[in-house]
Design a protein around this motif. Structure first.
Motif, mmCIF file in Angstrom:
data_model
loop_
_atom_site.group_PDB
_atom_site.id
_atom_site.type_symbol
_atom_site.label_atom_id
_atom_site.label_comp_id
_atom_site.label_asym_id
_atom_site.label_seq_id
_atom_site.Cartn_x
_atom_site.Cartn_y
_atom_site.Cartn_z
ATOM 1 N N VAL A 41 -26.028 8.039 -37.650
ATOM 2 C CA VAL A 41 -25.477 9.389 -37.685
ATOM 3 C C VAL A 41 -25.852 10.121 -36.397
ATOM 4 C CG1 VAL A 41 -25.714 11.617 -38.872
ATOM 5 C CG2 VAL A 41 -25.439 9.505 -40.191
ATOM 6 N N GLU A 42 -24.912 10.917 -35.889
ATOM 7 C CA GLU A 42 -25.138 11.663 -34.653
ATOM 8 C C GLU A 42 -25.351 13.158 -34.874
ATOM 9 O OE1 GLU A 42 -22.272 10.489 -31.586
ATOM 10 O OE2 GLU A 42 -21.889 8.733 -32.841
ATOM 11 N N LEU A 43 -25.015 13.658 -36.049
ATOM 12 C CA LEU A 43 -25.151 15.085 -36.334
ATOM 13 C C LEU A 43 -25.488 15.260 -37.807
ATOM 14 C CD1 LEU A 43 -24.659 18.082 -35.371
ATOM 15 C CD2 LEU A 43 -22.336 17.791 -36.265
ATOM 16 N N VAL A 44 -26.564 15.971 -38.082
ATOM 17 C CA VAL A 44 -26.951 16.279 -39.458
ATOM 18 C C VAL A 44 -26.662 17.757 -39.683
ATOM 19 C CG1 VAL A 44 -28.838 16.358 -41.123
ATOM 20 C CG2 VAL A 44 -28.801 14.560 -39.393
ATOM 21 N N GLN A 45 -25.965 18.046 -40.781
ATOM 22 C CA GLN A 45 -25.650 19.441 -41.060
ATOM 23 C C GLN A 45 -25.895 19.751 -42.523
ATOM 24 O OE1 GLN A 45 -21.648 19.112 -39.487
ATOM 25 N NE2 GLN A 45 -20.783 19.214 -41.545
ATOM 26 N N LEU A 46 -25.942 21.040 -42.819
ATOM 27 C CA LEU A 46 -26.116 21.478 -44.194
ATOM 28 C C LEU A 46 -25.532 22.874 -44.328
ATOM 29 C CD1 LEU A 46 -28.663 23.717 -44.274
ATOM 30 C CD2 LEU A 46 -29.946 21.634 -43.865
ATOM 31 N N PHE A 98 -36.664 28.493 -43.572
ATOM 32 C CA PHE A 98 -37.224 27.142 -43.625
ATOM 33 C C PHE A 98 -36.416 26.190 -42.750
ATOM 34 C CE2 PHE A 98 -36.778 22.962 -45.763
ATOM 35 C CZ PHE A 98 -38.033 22.452 -45.478
ATOM 36 N N TYR A 99 -35.083 26.186 -42.898
ATOM 37 C CA TYR A 99 -34.245 25.267 -42.125
ATOM 38 C C TYR A 99 -34.366 25.536 -40.629
ATOM 39 C CZ TYR A 99 -32.183 24.037 -46.621
ATOM 40 O OH TYR A 99 -31.997 23.604 -47.911
ATOM 41 N N GLU A 100 -34.421 26.783 -40.235
ATOM 42 C CA GLU A 100 -34.585 27.104 -38.813
ATOM 43 C C GLU A 100 -35.955 26.657 -38.317
ATOM 44 O OE1 GLU A 100 -33.545 31.266 -38.775
ATOM 45 O OE2 GLU A 100 -31.460 30.791 -38.259
ATOM 46 N N ARG A 101 -36.988 26.836 -39.145
ATOM 47 C CA ARG A 101 -38.345 26.443 -38.749
ATOM 48 C C ARG A 101 -38.445 24.940 -38.495
ATOM 49 N NH1 ARG A 101 -42.471 24.542 -41.527
ATOM 50 N NH2 ARG A 101 -41.692 25.121 -43.572
ATOM 51 N N ILE A 102 -37.666 24.128 -39.224
ATOM 52 C CA ILE A 102 -37.745 22.675 -39.041
ATOM 53 C C ILE A 102 -36.687 22.147 -38.075
ATOM 54 C CG2 ILE A 102 -38.911 22.321 -41.248
ATOM 55 C CD1 ILE A 102 -36.210 21.248 -42.345
ATOM 56 N N GLY A 103 -36.033 23.052 -37.331
ATOM 57 C CA GLY A 103 -35.187 22.603 -36.237
ATOM 58 C C GLY A 103 -33.686 22.686 -36.430
ATOM 59 N N PHE A 104 -33.209 23.238 -37.528
ATOM 60 C CA PHE A 104 -31.771 23.406 -37.726
ATOM 61 C C PHE A 104 -31.338 24.746 -37.129
ATOM 62 C CE2 PHE A 104 -32.655 20.086 -40.648
ATOM 63 C CZ PHE A 104 -31.475 19.395 -40.832
ATOM 64 N N ASP A 105 -30.154 24.778 -36.524
ATOM 65 C CA ASP A 105 -29.595 25.997 -35.965
ATOM 66 C C ASP A 105 -28.549 26.567 -36.907
ATOM 67 O OD1 ASP A 105 -31.012 25.790 -33.509
ATOM 68 O OD2 ASP A 105 -29.551 24.301 -32.827
ATOM 69 N N ALA A 106 -28.565 27.884 -37.063
ATOM 70 C CA ALA A 106 -27.516 28.569 -37.834
ATOM 71 C C ALA A 106 -26.314 28.712 -36.902
ATOM 72 C CB ALA A 106 -28.017 29.924 -38.319
ATOM 73 N N SER A 107 -25.487 27.669 -36.828
ATOM 74 C CA SER A 107 -24.453 27.576 -35.801
ATOM 75 C C SER A 107 -23.044 27.879 -36.286
ATOM 76 C CB SER A 107 -24.463 26.171 -35.200
ATOM 77 O OG SER A 107 -24.170 25.214 -36.204
ATOM 78 N N HIS A 108 -22.815 27.888 -37.587
ATOM 79 C CA HIS A 108 -21.458 28.037 -38.106
ATOM 80 C C HIS A 108 -21.425 29.051 -39.241
ATOM 81 C CE1 HIS A 108 -21.041 24.262 -35.981
ATOM 82 N NE2 HIS A 108 -19.724 24.317 -36.152
ATOM 83 N N LEU A 109 -20.251 29.526 -39.504
ATOM 84 C CA LEU A 109 -20.008 30.359 -40.669
ATOM 85 C C LEU A 109 -19.219 29.500 -41.650
ATOM 86 C CD1 LEU A 109 -20.110 33.172 -41.958
ATOM 87 C CD2 LEU A 109 -17.965 33.686 -40.780
ATOM 88 N N GLY A 110 -19.699 29.372 -42.877
ATOM 89 C CA GLY A 110 -19.047 28.490 -43.844
ATOM 90 C C GLY A 110 -18.136 29.242 -44.795
#
Length: 150
Positions: A116-121, A133-145
């Motif tokens: 996998v090249e991209l992990v998202q949630l 929590f997600y930002e603290r572990i390295g996820f970016d709030a990059s999209h609007l769902g």
């Protein structure tokens, strides 16, 4: 943290998983732990699909966390395969123990191992603590769902 075990969920884990899904304000309105029939049907579909990974964390033979990892081949991003993490839940007594980080680390490492090249949630807009929590572990709030109930 060495006393936690992360493993693929078994059908026998469904009561504990559904209880975790129902154990918050949102889940309490969406889940029905008293009737496992639809969850058993869904579990069978997940178990038959090699791109679905329903995981539990257990401690002392008790399910204390869960998540679902879905692998999706795609065309965008030069044919990149991505994974989606869904249904992350940690038992209320285990929150703050590091288990959430350990489960998410598992999901990222498993994704990497699967090419996998991209992990998202996605996370409900009201789950502000989860967003931190997600930002603290390295996820970016990059999209609007967006969602549309059918």
């Amino acid at each position: 943290m060495s006393d936690f075990k992360i493993r693929r969920a078994a059908e026998a884990d469904l009561p504990a998983i559904v209880a975790l899904l129902a154990d918050d304000a949102l889940g309490a309105t969406r889940e029905s732990p008293d009737d496992l029939t639809p969850y058993r049907t869904a579990y069978k579909r997940l178990a038959e699909d090699p791109n679905q990974h329903l995981i539990v964390a257990e401690r002392a033979d008790r399910v204390v966390g869960t998540l679902q990892l879905t692998v999706i081949p795609g065309l965008s991003r030069r044919g990149a395969t991505r994974s989606i993490i869904e249904g992350v839940r940690i038992h209320s007594e285990e929150r703050g123990s590091g288990l959430g980080t350990r489960l998410m680390d598992w999901a990222v490492e498993e994704s990497r191992a699967l090419g996998v090249e991209l992990v998202q949630l996605t996370s409900d807009a009201t789950r502000v603590d989860a967003h931190r929590f997600y930002e603290r572990i390295g996820f970016d709030a990059s999209h609007l769902g967006f969602k549309r109930q059918l």
